[in-house]
Design an enzyme around this catalytic site. Structure first.
Site: not given
Ligand code: NAD
Length: 349
Positions: A184-189, A80
Site C-alpha cells: 500500500g503506497v497511499g498517504n502513509v506508505g 472513538k
Molecule cells: P490510504 O488510503 O492513503 O492508503 C492505503 C493504500 O493502500 C491505498 O493506496 C490503497 O489503494 C492501498 N490498498 C488498499 N487495499 C489494498 C490491497 N489489498 N493491496 C495493496 N494495496 C491496497 O491510507 P493511509 O492514510 O496511507 O493509511 C494506511 C494504513 O495506515 C491504514 O490501515 C490506516 O488505518 C493506517 N494508519 C494511518 C494513519 C494516518 O495518519 N493516515 C495513522 C495510523 C494508522
C-alpha cells in the site's frame, strides 16, 4: 441489543448514542478510558449493515485508542466515534452540524479527529461549532506547509519504528541495503517508502491503484509486484500500510521477512497470530506503537505546536519499541502482549 454484555465491551466509561431527525444523524461516541486525559480518537463514517456492527466497531476502536495514547506517553484517553451512513451520499453540512453539537454537549470529554469517511475539511467545518475537534491546524513541514493531515507524522514514526526493529533483529543502526516490501503506497506508505529509499533501502511495493504504483516506480525506483505476491518476497521487512488483518493463517506461512513493521491498524487477524510470528522468529512491531505518529501530531496541535518538540516525541517511538522488544525477549512473550501490558501499566496507574 445488548451493550454491556458484548464481547467488545471493556469497562468503557461512557457510550453515547446521538440522533437528529432533521439531518438523519445516527452516531455513537465511545469513551473507553480517560484516566490520562480527554478521550481523543477518529470519527469514522461508514454504512454499517447493522447497529450491532457499529457498536462493536466503536467499542473496539475506542479501547485501542486508550492503549495507543498511553503507549505514546500522551496525556490523552481513548475514544472513538462512528456515524452510521454512506460518506459519499449522506454526509451533509446539516449532518456534520448535528454531530458537532453532540460533541459540544460532551464538554471536551471526547475530541474527534478525521478517520475513514471523514476528512480534515469536515473537522475544520465542525470547528466553527465546537472546539472539540482536532487535526485542523496547517503546519510547517520539510516540503512547505501541510494541512492538519497526520499522515506525514505517521510515516515518520513508522520509519523510526523500522529502525528500532532493524536494530533489535538484525543488529544494524543503518538501513543501507535493507530490503523492504511495502503493502500500500497511499498517504502513509508512499512517504514511508520515500524515507526508506533516502536511507539506502531497496523497495518492493504493491497497491490496487495503478497511479500509486507508477509514482513509486518512477520516483523511488521501487519494484512493483501484484498484491498477492507481496507476502512471499525475499526481503528483510514486510511493512503493511494498506489494510488490517493481513497477518493471518494464509499469509504467515508465506513470509520470508524477519520483521513485520508497518503503519496499518489491526495487522494481526487474531492475537494468536502474534504468537505464531514469534514461534517463527519473526519480530513484530505492534501496530499501535509504531503507527502512533499521527496521534502524537494531533496531540501537539492541542498543546501548542512546536515542530522540534513534535519530532522529538515521535522519535520516542524508537525507545518505546526497544522497551517492548527487550521485555518480550526476556519474558519470551509475543511483542503485542507485552505492549498491551506496558500500556495498561501506564493508563491504569
Ligand atoms: P490510504 O488510503 O492513503 O492508503 C492505503 C493504500 O493502500 C491505498 O493506496 C490503497 O489503494 C492501498 N490498498 C488498499 N487495499 C489494498 C490491497 N489489498 N493491496 C495493496 N494495496 C491496497 O491510507 P493511509 O492514510 O496511507 O493509511 C494506511 C494504513 O495506515 C491504514 O490501515 C490506516 O488505518 C493506517 N494508519 C494511518 C494513519 C494516518 O495518519 N493516515 C495513522 C495510523 C494508522
Amino acid at each position: 441489543m445488548a451493550v454491556f454484555s458484548l464481547s467488545d465491551f471493556a469497562d468503557h466509561e461512557q457510550v453515547v448514542f446521538c440522533s437528529d431527525d432533521k439531518s438523519g444523524l445516527k452516531a455513537i461516541i465511545a469513551i473507553h478510558n480517560s484516566n490520562l486525559g480527554p478521550a481523543l480518537g477518529g470519527c469514522r463514517m461508514w454504512p454499517y449493515a447493522t447497529e450491532e456492527e457499529a457498536v462493536r466497531d466503536v467499542l473496539r476502536l475506542s479501547r485501542g485508542m486508550t492503549y495507543k495514547s498511553a503507549m505514546a506517553n500522551l496525556k490523552l484517553g481513548g475514544g472513538k466515534s462512528v456515524i452510521i451512513g454512506n460518506p459519499r451520499t449522506q454526509k451533509t453540512p446539516e449532518l456534520l452540524t448535528a454531530f458537532a453539537r453532540a460533541l459540544e454537549q460532551l464538554n471536551g470529554r471526547y475530541i474527534a479527529a478525521e478517520d475513514s469517511g471523514t476528512s480534515v475539511a469536515d473537522m475544520k467545518f465542525m470547528s466553527a461549532i465546537t472546539g472539540h475537534v482536532a487535526g485542523i491546524v496547517d503546519k510547517p513541514s520539510d516540503t512547505g506547509i501541510r494541512s492538519g493531515d497526520p499522515s506525514p507524522a505517521t510515516a515518520f514514526g513508522t520509519f523510526i519504528g523500522i529502525k528500532a526493529a532493524v536494530k533489535e533483529k538484525l543488529g544494524h543502526d543503518s538501513l543501507e541495503g535493507l530490503r523492504v516490501a511495502v503493502q500500500g503506497v497511499g498517504n502513509v506508505g508512499f512517504d514511508l517508502a520515500r524515507q526508506l529509499k533516502e536511507a539506502g533501502a531497496s523497495l518492493w511495493v504493491t497497491d490496487i491503484h495503478r497511479d500509486a504504483l507508477t509514482r513509486a516506480a518512477d520516483e523511488l525506483d521501487a519494484v512493483v509486484v501484484p498484491p498477492d505476491a507481496i507476502f512471499g518476497l525475499d526481503v528483510d521487512v514486510f511493512a503493511p500500510c494498506a489494510l488490517g488483518a493481513v497477518i493471518n493463517d494464509q499469509t504467515i506461512p508465506q513470509l520470508k521477512a524477519s520483521i513485520v513493521a508497518g503503519a496499518s491498524n489491526n495487522q494481526l487477524a487474531e492475537a494468536r497470530h502474534g504468537a505464531e510470528l514469534m514461534k517463527r522468529g519473526i519480530l513484530y512491531a505492534p501496530d499501535y506503537v509504531i503507527n502512533a505518529g499521527g496521534i502524537i501530531d494531533v496531540y501537539h496541535e492541542r498543546i501548542g505546536f512546536e515542530r522540534s518538540a513534535l519530532i522529538r516525541h515521535i522519535e520516542g517511538i524508537y525507545d518505546n519499541l526497544m522497551e517492548i522488544f527487550e521485555r518480550a525477549r526476556k519474558e519470551e512473550r509475543p511483542t503485542g502482549e507485552v505492549a498491551d501490558a506496558i500500556a495498561e501499566e501506564r493508563f491504569k496507574r
